[in-house]
Design an enzyme around this catalytic site. Sequence first.
Site, mmCIF file in Angstrom:
data_model
loop_
_atom_site.group_PDB
_atom_site.id
_atom_site.type_symbol
_atom_site.label_atom_id
_atom_site.label_comp_id
_atom_site.label_asym_id
_atom_site.label_seq_id
_atom_site.Cartn_x
_atom_site.Cartn_y
_atom_site.Cartn_z
ATOM 1 N N THR A 235 33.081 54.129 35.064
ATOM 2 C CA THR A 235 33.330 52.751 34.640
ATOM 3 C C THR A 235 32.021 51.979 34.584
ATOM 4 O O THR A 235 31.146 52.158 35.433
ATOM 5 C CB THR A 235 34.313 52.061 35.591
ATOM 6 O OG1 THR A 235 33.817 52.127 36.935
ATOM 7 C CG2 THR A 235 35.677 52.744 35.543
ATOM 8 N N ASN B 150 46.562 46.812 51.968
ATOM 9 C CA ASN B 150 45.914 45.710 52.685
ATOM 10 C C ASN B 150 46.539 44.372 52.320
ATOM 11 O O ASN B 150 47.135 44.217 51.245
ATOM 12 C CB ASN B 150 44.422 45.618 52.322
ATOM 13 C CG ASN B 150 43.603 46.759 52.864
ATOM 14 O OD1 ASN B 150 43.932 47.348 53.891
ATOM 15 N ND2 ASN B 150 42.518 47.075 52.169
ATOM 16 N N ASP C 216 40.957 49.326 40.085
ATOM 17 C CA ASP C 216 42.260 49.894 40.430
ATOM 18 C C ASP C 216 43.186 49.914 39.219
ATOM 19 O O ASP C 216 43.930 50.878 39.007
ATOM 20 C CB ASP C 216 42.897 49.095 41.566
ATOM 21 C CG ASP C 216 42.104 49.216 42.858
ATOM 22 O OD1 ASP C 216 41.502 50.280 43.073
ATOM 23 O OD2 ASP C 216 42.079 48.245 43.632
#
Length: 298
Positions: free
Chosen positions: A213, A11, A245
């Site tokens: 996480t 993106n 990420d």
Amino acid sequence: MTRIVVVGSINMDLVTQAPRFVGPGETILGERFLTVPGGKGANQAVAAARLGAEVALVGATGNDAFGQQLRQGLAAESIDLSHTVQLDDCASGTASITVADGENLIIVVPAANARVTPAQVEQAHALIARADAVLVQMEIPLETVEATLRLGHRLGVPVILNPAPAQKLPTEWLQLARYVTPNQHELAILLGTDPTEDFRTLMQRAPCPVVLTRGAEGAWYREQGEPIHQSGFQVDVVDSTGAGDTFNAALAVFLHEGLAIAVRQACAAAALSVSKLGAQGGMPSLREVETRLAQQTG
């Protein structure tokens, strides 16, 4: 050199810094606007490359100004784009991101990312067969996610599934993943259960190993038995975009050293990533992660 294949989205992030988030029908003045490369697939590929891995990306962009800029940036990070297609009849994916008080709100328009196909994954068969790990997320069609999981499982290559944006998946798919890496909210959606339930209970209910996480708290991981906690690393947060990420990329890069070491490295890398603006802007080098780990140990 660790070899990583990423199957995922690419993106252009349209980022606005603001003093606060706006309400419905409200207009406020922003502080700064910039365009930065993003997409969970591209982000994880860049993060892995900066950590010293040999990286290939399976994805798609449009043949437009954003697409050309995105490809140039990925090539500059020495990422193999031989399995990233350029589409003439489709725009590149975009993400509109508002950043305020160290948090973010994101709206993604998939565009070319919706055209990443199982056939592309199969065409990358030889590349995946020699990989040390494969990363896949859910900003691409689910049939392509499934194809990635099945091919990796068939080849005996560990596939790390980052289930974002989250939705419920068949148990069979989850069992094909070597690790699933959600946050608590994503894990609850993935399993189709109550999000208020204790996350450790959810981890034990999952049909596959989970690395969960927890933001500044760090991460929890479980292969069998009770979940184990890895504490986070304290930093001044500028922009949390891309932290997940970075975590996933580091987990893949260091997985050959064992899960406990990989999770610790991933927590350090993710902490460093939030200290700068932009999903890819703060992604650290291997030297920076090693330095941060040495400081924590000291």
